[in-house]
Design a protein around this motif. Structure first.
Motif, short mmCIF file in Angstrom:
data_model
loop_
_atom_site.label_atom_id
_atom_site.label_comp_id
_atom_site.label_asym_id
_atom_site.label_seq_id
_atom_site.Cartn_x
_atom_site.Cartn_y
_atom_site.Cartn_z
N ALA A 66 0.66 -1.18 0.06
CA ALA A 66 0.09 -0.11 -0.24
C ALA A 66 1.04 1.34 -0.02
CB ALA A 66 -0.75 0.04 1.18
N ILE A 67 1.98 1.03 0.35
CA ILE A 67 2.68 2.33 0.59
C ILE A 67 3.17 3.01 -0.97
CG2 ILE A 67 5.44 3.13 0.99
CD1 ILE A 67 3.71 2.84 3.53
N GLY A 68 3.33 2.20 -1.87
CA GLY A 68 3.49 2.57 -3.37
C GLY A 68 2.30 3.51 -3.62
N GLY A 69 1.03 3.09 -3.38
CA GLY A 69 -0.04 3.70 -3.89
C GLY A 69 -0.09 5.34 -2.76
N ILE A 70 0.16 5.18 -1.74
CA ILE A 70 0.12 6.29 -0.89
C ILE A 70 1.20 7.14 -1.44
CG2 ILE A 70 1.08 7.09 1.32
CD1 ILE A 70 -1.62 6.45 1.54
N GLY A 71 2.46 6.61 -1.94
CA GLY A 71 3.55 7.25 -2.55
C GLY A 71 3.17 8.29 -3.63
N ASN A 72 2.23 7.68 -4.44
CA ASN A 72 1.61 8.41 -5.69
C ASN A 72 0.90 9.31 -5.24
OD1 ASN A 72 2.83 6.44 -7.43
ND2 ASN A 72 1.19 5.20 -7.35
N VAL A 73 0.10 9.18 -4.31
CA VAL A 73 -0.77 10.48 -3.75
C VAL A 73 0.09 11.42 -3.21
CG1 VAL A 73 -2.67 11.09 -2.31
CG2 VAL A 73 -2.76 8.87 -3.30
N LEU A 74 1.15 11.09 -2.44
CA LEU A 74 1.90 12.23 -1.81
C LEU A 74 2.67 13.09 -3.07
CD1 LEU A 74 3.49 10.28 1.28
CD2 LEU A 74 1.50 12.11 1.14
N ARG A 75 3.16 12.20 -3.83
CA ARG A 75 3.66 12.79 -5.03
C ARG A 75 2.96 13.88 -5.87
NH1 ARG A 75 4.91 8.80 -7.57
NH2 ARG A 75 6.96 8.23 -6.31
N SER A 76 1.59 13.41 -5.93
CA SER A 76 0.65 14.20 -6.85
C SER A 76 0.34 15.65 -5.85
CB SER A 76 -0.78 13.55 -7.02
OG SER A 76 -0.24 12.30 -7.86
N ALA A 77 0.36 15.32 -4.42
CA ALA A 77 0.14 16.62 -3.78
C ALA A 77 1.28 17.26 -3.59
CB ALA A 77 -0.56 16.08 -2.33
N ARG A 78 2.50 16.75 -3.95
CA ARG A 78 3.78 17.63 -3.75
C ARG A 78 4.09 17.88 -2.29
NH1 ARG A 78 3.94 22.39 -8.48
NH2 ARG A 78 3.53 21.02 -10.28
N LEU A 79 3.87 16.65 -1.58
CA LEU A 79 4.16 16.56 -0.15
C LEU A 79 5.68 15.89 -0.01
CD1 LEU A 79 0.92 15.50 1.57
CD2 LEU A 79 1.93 17.79 1.41
N THR A 80 5.88 14.87 -0.98
CA THR A 80 7.26 14.38 -0.84
C THR A 80 7.23 13.44 -2.07
OG1 THR A 80 8.78 13.19 0.22
CG2 THR A 80 6.44 12.50 0.45
N ASP A 81 8.50 13.07 -2.50
CA ASP A 81 8.57 12.32 -3.66
C ASP A 81 8.92 10.86 -2.96
OD1 ASP A 81 9.16 11.70 -6.58
OD2 ASP A 81 10.92 10.93 -5.69
N PHE A 82 8.04 9.87 -3.08
CA PHE A 82 8.10 8.70 -2.34
C PHE A 82 8.81 7.47 -3.33
CE2 PHE A 82 6.37 6.23 1.35
CZ PHE A 82 6.84 7.18 2.31
N SER A 83 10.00 7.82 -3.82
CA SER A 83 10.70 7.00 -4.66
C SER A 83 10.90 5.53 -4.11
CB SER A 83 12.11 7.68 -4.98
OG SER A 83 12.73 7.58 -4.04
N PRO A 84 11.22 4.73 -5.09
CA PRO A 84 11.38 3.32 -4.94
C PRO A 84 12.82 3.38 -3.82
CG PRO A 84 11.02 3.30 -6.87
CD PRO A 84 11.20 4.60 -6.72
#
Length: 355
Positions: free
Chosen positions: A257-275
């Motif tokens: 689920a972290i990958g999906g959350i990462g996409n949301v955070l990246r879209s919101a420009r909160l952080t870049d949840f890279s691999p």
């Protein structure tokens, strides 16, 4: 450092600018030339800024015109920019470094190269040793992203060192940098009001304070000691220990689920949840710094713990504002989904931002 002429790449970013300014103030440095595609933000002191793209062969002309004898390469970025995405990021990192190294190889004046690399080159996996030494290879070779870029860059740097044995080449593999003014994927993550974590994992991590990064670069320029060195503060902390010091609540989630959350955070420009960041927050990473002390002769001022504590002190004024923003958002969501007559009163927020 008598009479040094130092060229610093990546001065449009804060750490590159700060190092260039500090180097220009050294009594044994004659001149500092800062190079980037856009001008730096903030005061550059005695630094001479040259607007240039290191992907362009013009960098060779700058080295020759300015009689540069020392190059500090800090133009290796960890996240895609707003324009161009991953393709532009790879071009800046890999193609830009290749062009810079080609210019240094042909230069008749450059005799010392310092490259700011990263411990991300070791990766992060369940098969990792407790501490990586400089001779170790990653247990899982990065196949994409920032980690792959850094591995390629270090390969090209080693090739230059073989072709130019007269050149002093120093590679600093820096741990994740934190500090009050650092803006990076890891600091953006740690500044979030609630920190998503990987369920069942509590990684041991190691950090480098921003002041020690600048100190290590300056020391490497002065010492002229070739080789590859891990640069990090003493000690490691678990992620749970860090979140307590930051007074941040966590949201444990399954790894998938972290990958999906990462996409949301990246879209919101909160952080870049890279691999790379997800792997780091799952398995952690530690590096051995014996060579840094015994061969390079550098001693960080901050440990991992004191670096986090200094970073935490910069968060305190903003905690209540973040909590207020969250409360306002929750209220709007409730108003949109629940009739006004049946809306319950919101529970008060605690000091750490939890209900």
């Amino acid at each position: 450092m008598a009479g040094r002429v130092v060229l610093v790449t990546g001065v449009s970013r804060d750490l590159g600018r700060k190092f260039a300014v500090a180097a220009a103030e050294h009594p044994h440095v004659e001149r500092v030339i800062g190079v980037d595609v856009v001008p730096p933000r903030g005061d550059v002191g005695g630094v001479s800024f040259v607007r240039a793209d290191i992907r362009n062969p013009v960098i060779a002309k700058i080295l020759a015109k300015e009689d540069v004898d020392t190059v500090v390469h800090m133009s290796i970025i960890s996240t895609p920019g707003p324009a161009g995405g991953r393709t532009t990021m790879k071009e800046l990192n890999v193609i830009g470094t290749m062009q810079l190294l080609a210019a240094i190889q042909r230069s008749e004046t450059v005799r010392h190269l310092v490259v700011k690399s990263t411990t991300t080159v070791y990766g992060a996996s369940h098969r990792d040793p407790a501490m990586f030494t400089e001779e170790m290879e990653p247990r899982r070779t990065p196949r994409s992203g920032y980690g792959k870029d850094v591995a390629e860059i270090e390969g090209y740097v080693r090739g230059l060192a073989r072709r130019r044995p007269d050149l002093n080449v120093t590679v600093l593999r820096c741990a994740n940098v934190v500090g009050p003014t650092v803006n990076s994927p890891i600091t953006s993550y740690l500044r979030m009001p609630v920190l998503p974590t990987v369920l069942g994992f509590d990684p041991r991590v190691q950090f480098l304070h921003e002041e020690d990064l600048l100190g290590a670069l300056g020391h490497a320029v002065a010492a002229e000691r070739p080789g590859t060195y891990n640069i990090a503060g003493d000690g490691l902390l678990t992620l749970s220990q860090i979140t307590r010091r930051l007074a941040r609540p966590t949201l444990p989630m399954p790894g998938f689920a972290i990958g999906g959350i990462g996409n949301v955070l990246r879209s919101a420009r909160l952080t870049d949840f890279s691999p790379e960041l997800r792997a780091f927050l799952t398995y952690g990473r530690g590096v051995d710094t014996t060579r840094m002390r015994e061969q390079l002769g550098f001693e960080p001022r901050y440990t991992t713990q004191t670096a986090i504590e200094d970073f935490a002190s910069s968060l305190e004024p903003g905690i209540h504002r973040l909590d207020a923003a969250l409360a306002s958002l929750e209220a709007r969501l409730s108003a949109a989904s629940v009739p006004a007559s049946s809306q319950p009163a919101p529970a008060p927020l605690t000091e750490a931002g939890t209900r």
